[in-house]
Design an enzyme around this catalytic site. Sequence first.
Site, PDB file in Angstrom:
ATOM      1  N   GLY A 149       0.834  -0.654  -0.136  1.00  0.00           N
ATOM      2  CA  GLY A 149      -0.193  -0.223  -0.471  1.00  0.00           C
ATOM      3  C   GLY A 149       0.691   1.031  -0.263  1.00  0.00           C
ATOM      4  O   GLY A 149       2.184   1.274   0.270  1.00  0.00           O
ATOM      5  N   PRO A 150       0.314   2.297  -0.147  1.00  0.00           N
ATOM      6  CA  PRO A 150       1.032   3.955   0.003  1.00  0.00           C
ATOM      7  C   PRO A 150       1.901   3.671   1.148  1.00  0.00           C
ATOM      8  O   PRO A 150       1.438   3.449   2.452  1.00  0.00           O
ATOM      9  CB  PRO A 150      -0.042   5.047  -0.514  1.00  0.00           C
ATOM     10  CG  PRO A 150      -1.308   4.118  -0.983  1.00  0.00           C
ATOM     11  CD  PRO A 150      -1.360   2.496  -0.581  1.00  0.00           C
ATOM     12  N   PRO A 151       2.590   5.099   0.913  1.00  0.00           N
ATOM     13  CA  PRO A 151       3.128   5.026   2.096  1.00  0.00           C
ATOM     14  C   PRO A 151       1.950   5.085   3.774  1.00  0.00           C
ATOM     15  O   PRO A 151       1.508   6.346   2.550  1.00  0.00           O
ATOM     16  CB  PRO A 151       4.624   6.143   2.141  1.00  0.00           C
ATOM     17  CG  PRO A 151       4.476   6.002   0.458  1.00  0.00           C
ATOM     18  CD  PRO A 151       3.569   5.735   0.135  1.00  0.00           C
ATOM     19  N   GLY A 194       0.051   2.513   7.777  1.00  0.00           N
ATOM     20  CA  GLY A 194      -0.315   2.067   9.012  1.00  0.00           C
ATOM     21  C   GLY A 194       0.285   0.086   8.458  1.00  0.00           C
ATOM     22  O   GLY A 194       0.372  -0.550   9.558  1.00  0.00           O
ATOM     23  N   LYS A 195       1.055  -0.265   7.484  1.00  0.00           N
ATOM     24  CA  LYS A 195       1.572  -1.118   7.164  1.00  0.00           C
ATOM     25  C   LYS A 195       2.783  -1.678   8.052  1.00  0.00           C
ATOM     26  O   LYS A 195       3.042  -2.706   8.750  1.00  0.00           O
ATOM     27  CB  LYS A 195       2.694  -1.578   5.840  1.00  0.00           C
ATOM     28  CG  LYS A 195       1.280  -0.917   4.604  1.00  0.00           C
ATOM     29  CD  LYS A 195       1.918  -1.174   3.568  1.00  0.00           C
ATOM     30  CE  LYS A 195       3.310  -0.372   3.254  1.00  0.00           C
ATOM     31  NZ  LYS A 195       2.934   0.892   2.824  1.00  0.00           N
ATOM     32  N   THR A 196       3.455  -0.936   8.579  1.00  0.00           N
ATOM     33  CA  THR A 196       4.683  -1.660   9.400  1.00  0.00           C
ATOM     34  C   THR A 196       3.861  -1.264  11.104  1.00  0.00           C
ATOM     35  O   THR A 196       4.066  -2.397  11.721  1.00  0.00           O
ATOM     36  CB  THR A 196       6.107  -0.506   9.820  1.00  0.00           C
ATOM     37  OG1 THR A 196       6.456  -0.452   8.576  1.00  0.00           O
ATOM     38  CG2 THR A 196       6.766  -0.798  10.997  1.00  0.00           C
ATOM     39  N   SER A 205      -5.080   4.139 -18.589  1.00  0.00           N
ATOM     40  CA  SER A 205      -6.237   4.025 -18.698  1.00  0.00           C
ATOM     41  C   SER A 205      -7.065   5.702 -18.642  1.00  0.00           C
ATOM     42  O   SER A 205      -7.954   6.484 -18.139  1.00  0.00           O
ATOM     43  CB  SER A 205      -6.359   4.080 -17.093  1.00  0.00           C
ATOM     44  OG  SER A 205      -5.320   4.837 -15.767  1.00  0.00           O
ATOM     45  N   LYS A 263      -9.134   6.600  -7.136  1.00  0.00           N
ATOM     46  CA  LYS A 263      -8.780   7.453  -7.873  1.00  0.00           C
ATOM     47  C   LYS A 263     -10.061   8.105  -7.889  1.00  0.00           C
ATOM     48  O   LYS A 263     -10.571   9.307  -7.808  1.00  0.00           O
ATOM     49  CB  LYS A 263      -9.078   7.092  -9.670  1.00  0.00           C
ATOM     50  CG  LYS A 263      -8.506   6.237 -10.205  1.00  0.00           C
ATOM     51  CD  LYS A 263      -8.088   5.789 -11.678  1.00  0.00           C
ATOM     52  CE  LYS A 263      -7.188   4.772 -12.490  1.00  0.00           C
ATOM     53  NZ  LYS A 263      -7.541   4.082 -13.176  1.00  0.00           N
TER      54      LYS A 263
END
Length: 793
Positions: A368-370, A373-375, A691, A734
């Site tokens: 996912g984007p920076p 909340g991944k970490t 796209s 988008k």
Amino acid sequence: MPVINKNNSNQNKKTFNIPEKLPILPLMNMVVFPNVIMPLIVNDESLIRLINDSVSSTKIVGIFANKPDDNSGFKNAEIYSVGTAVLILRMFRGDRDNSARILVQGLGRIELKKVEKELPYIIGRVEQLKEKKTQSLKLTALLRSVTETFTEIINLSHNIPDELRIALNTIKTPSKVADFIASNLNLPIDKRQKILEETDIEERLILLSSYLNKELKLLKLTTKIQEDVDEELEKDQKDYYLREQLRAIKKELGETDDESQELEELQKKLAKKKLPEEAQTAAKRELKRLNRMSSASSEYTVARTYLDWLLDLPWNEEIKAEIDIDKARKILDEDHYGLKEIKERILEYMAVKKLTDDGKGSILCLVGPPGTGKTSIGKSIARAMGRKFARASLGGVRDEAEIRGHRRTYIGSMPGIIIKQLRHVGVRNPVMMLDEIDKLTSSNQGDPSAALLEALDPEQNTAFVDHYLDVPFDLSKVMFIMTANYPEYIPEPLYDRMEVIEFPSYIIQEKIAIAKNYIVKRQMKQNGLAEKDIRFSDKSIEFIVQNFTREAGVRKLEQRIEKICRKVAVLKAKGEKTGVNIDEKKVKEYLGNKFITPEMANRKNEIGVCTGLAWSPAGGSILFIEANLMKGSERVKITGQLGEVMRESAEIGISYMRANASSLGIDLKKYEKSDLHIHVPDGATPKDGPSAGLAITTAIISLYTKTPVNKDVAMTGEISLRGKAMEIGGLREKIIAAQKAGIKIVIIPHDNIKDLADIPKEVVDSLDIRPVKHIDEVLEIALKNKIRGGKKV
């Protein structure tokens, strides 16, 4: 090894006349001297032809050395003007390759006067050089000095065979002695050439003498260094013997030294530690080596460090924690807002772990984007499972040894990052997060992604071998979690072994909730503020989100809130009144007036300008497609750092417009002397993907029909040559980007209706979303004077 021609065969008694014209054989890094017999290998076809022609005629060729500073290639390199005429004694052709092996005998020095012919090989006009012969006491002294010096070099050098001493004693002619020594001495090509070019025998011997003296000094210095090393080794052996005697005496007296005490402690630690069989064997072997070494030895430190690593690793230590699904759900909810589907998938993963308990299972990869909340969710997973958490960043790692460790033969070698993290946490079953797996790069040091395969694959990692440890370590108890921003950059073999969980970008309402429930509280605590010192309203947070951040996650939002908290912390530290209510006015005061300009600000309905929607790992965004006409010759120019796929979309749009010009009311004859320029602003950012096809086509048709495009309309979708609107990806990001930008109507491909279910209802309800099947429907909506009523979904 070159040898002097000294036998008395009929071949050598024969006198050879050197012709005025000779085939020229250029050699790289080699000088052939007169009276010397030596083998040569020739690979070039034209030179092999030269040799064949010479063997069938006079058997005499001219050998000239290429100049070492000439980089123009073997055939075209500049050669020295002085060479050697040689007789080809034998020729052999290689069985496995097309090379020719020849044995040549030097006849005399020659000078190349003129090149007569260059193809198929060089033929030159040469002149034999006559030697200046003298008989003097000086010549005799020089000859003796050179002979004695070379004999001493033979005695000192391991690279020159002793047989040369015998061969040297059989040569009496000064000229032949000089040439023989020069051919067997390891000299640079330019110095060999100087000796060859010198026709005065006295001067040649003087030149050779200076080279021999330099070589002799170098050999003497090398020999001295080697003797010093051998003497040091003998001293070390003596020291070891005396130290062992001293240790035995102290043992008899009941005394102990620090070194002995240290080794005894290692012995006890090894006996107490239940290592696997291979690790136990390696540790005992290393401990035995330590007992035989001096503590002052450099090898002692290397062996001691290795033993410390073996004994400090958690071979059997692990945390026994029962997985409680309800407790885990509560912890995930406490730590993270929203992310319902992601939390459900993590709970499913934990449930399987609880029921099987075999350590195996899929590897999670959070994409996912920076700032989404991944970490932090990796830490929550560890807390929910009752395990320790370890984290290592793979960003910029390009050496395989960073993963698998360095072999102990290298100075300063260490284990890889996985083993380091296990030693740090002290258990063999932590939750280990490997961040930024998409930033791995391969180099000439190896491919780190290949090393990760063994570490991550549950079928292989039960016996992971780190190069430093050189014994298997069981990684099957480790729960690995990967994170990435760009899934397409994850190496394919790794991607196949992982289950990807996508982290979506946050909408404004989610960011406000996250700020209120998590960020504000955390920043107040970190900056030493109490609830009475500062208060944020929903409107102030929304104002910060919309005017001071433009991101998919909440990292920049937290930085802005932290800055506001620091400003209030200064007031509190100075003893001034706090209790600050943060509203729009205070936000501007603390953060300044550096607003992020809204993307749709000052936009108006324009001809040839259409709003498109884009996706990137950092979230969604809007982009503007601009088209313009100018005088020319029907050329097309496309700018804006567009990728190949996006350029093809532009070409498809132009083709559709031209193919349907009559139905669109476009007279192409009017534009025969016009060039079309298509541009996508923000040229510093690379753009690609299909796209934008509908948006590009709409901008082109708007330009040629001179019809403005509605500024409140944005669109996404791929277009076919027949004008069909085709399905695209990244619709959620988008649509959110369109809402943030203030777009009112969004056009999407009809096949993407199913993806609207993944978008928050409040976002969908705030927009007029129009699904279309064909570009004609897009034109009816987007071109201002053709807007028709659309059905809201």
